[in-house]
Design a protein around this motif. Structure first.
Motif, PDB file in Angstrom:
ATOM      1  N   ILE A  45      82.355 134.063  18.019  1.00 40.22           N
ATOM      2  CA  ILE A  45      82.073 132.640  18.260  1.00 40.22           C
ATOM      3  C   ILE A  45      82.546 131.804  17.076  1.00 40.22           C
ATOM      4  N   GLU A  46      82.338 132.293  15.873  1.00 37.14           N
ATOM      5  CA  GLU A  46      82.822 131.553  14.697  1.00 37.14           C
ATOM      6  C   GLU A  46      84.343 131.432  14.727  1.00 37.14           C
ATOM      7  N   ILE A  48      86.334 131.517  17.380  1.00 34.41           N
ATOM      8  CA  ILE A  48      86.726 130.621  18.470  1.00 34.41           C
ATOM      9  C   ILE A  48      86.508 129.170  18.072  1.00 34.41           C
ATOM     10  N   MET A  49      85.409 128.873  17.399  1.00 29.97           N
ATOM     11  CA  MET A  49      85.147 127.496  16.969  1.00 29.97           C
ATOM     12  C   MET A  49      86.206 127.019  15.967  1.00 29.97           C
ATOM     13  N   VAL A  50      86.617 127.876  15.066  1.00 30.57           N
ATOM     14  CA  VAL A  50      87.666 127.502  14.111  1.00 30.57           C
ATOM     15  C   VAL A  50      88.976 127.228  14.847  1.00 30.57           C
ATOM     16  N   VAL A  52      89.336 126.248  17.968  1.00 31.02           N
ATOM     17  CA  VAL A  52      89.181 124.997  18.728  1.00 31.02           C
ATOM     18  C   VAL A  52      89.321 123.794  17.807  1.00 31.02           C
ATOM     19  N   ILE A  53      88.704 123.825  16.652  1.00 31.76           N
ATOM     20  CA  ILE A  53      88.793 122.705  15.696  1.00 31.76           C
ATOM     21  C   ILE A  53      90.228 122.520  15.223  1.00 31.76           C
TER      22      ILE A  53
END
Length: 194
Positions: A45-46, A48-50, A52-53
């Motif tokens: 999840i970490e 994927i968030m990076v 996406v950002i």
């Protein structure tokens, strides 16, 4: 009494502030606790968030960096507008001092060896203004009153430029206006290729 004195002397010689083995945590890691057999790292999840950002930042920032040509053309037109305004003042001063071209009939005024058509004390058409400002190599008169870059895109749209409106009566000052659908000063949006 001797026993008490011996006990006091034993405490006096001892360092009460020295750390004992029980005061320090055992093991190599003091900060984050790790479980035996488990590795440290980022979770899915970490990651994927990076991603996406970074994707959002690139979608917003990259087009801005790639469209520097429009910014450069807009800056060039605005610099040309400043040169045209300065040339107007110089032509008007020379026309007033010499008395040439102050009337309704176009007359030729020589400015630094270049002949310029002058009427009512100002350049009579955009091309005369371009010659007076020394911009005829980079800019072109588009139509009756427009001044744009000499490149195929800007000549075709005419939006990356400005309009010169010469005076029509004595005492009237010339004007600079934006092209329809653009602005003054010219912005990068006026010069974009879309």
């Amino acid at each position: 009494m001797t026993t008490e004195l011996f006990t006091c002397n034993a405490f006096v010689g001892a360092n009460l502030f020295a750390p004992t083995k029980a005061a320090w945590p055992s093991g190599k890691s003091i900060g984050r606790k790790t479980l035996p057999g488990r590795q440290n790292g980022f979770t899915m999840i970490e990651l994927i968030m990076v991603i996406v950002i970074l994707g959002l930042l690139s979608a917003i920032a990259l087009p801005r960096f790639f469209d520097t040509a429009a910014d450069a053309r807009a800056a060039r037109v605005n610099a040309g507008l400043g040169a045209a305004r300065s040339a107007l003042a110089i032509v008007n001063a020379k026309a007033r001092l010499s008395g040439i071209g102050m009337g309704e009939v176009e007359q030729e005024l020589t400015l630094e060896g270049v002949k310029i058509a002058v009427k009512f004390g100002y350049p009579a058409q955009p091309y005369s203004l371009l010659v007076a400002a020394g911009m005829d190599a980079d800019f072109d008169g588009a139509g009756a009153d427009g001044i744009v870059h000499k490149n195929s895109y800007d000549l075709g749209t005419g939006r990356c430029g400005f309009r010169y409106i010469p005076p029509t009566t004595a005492g009237e000052a010339p004007r600079f206006e934006p092209w329809p659908g653009s602005s003054l000063p010219v912005t990068a949006a006026d010069c974009r290729r879309n």
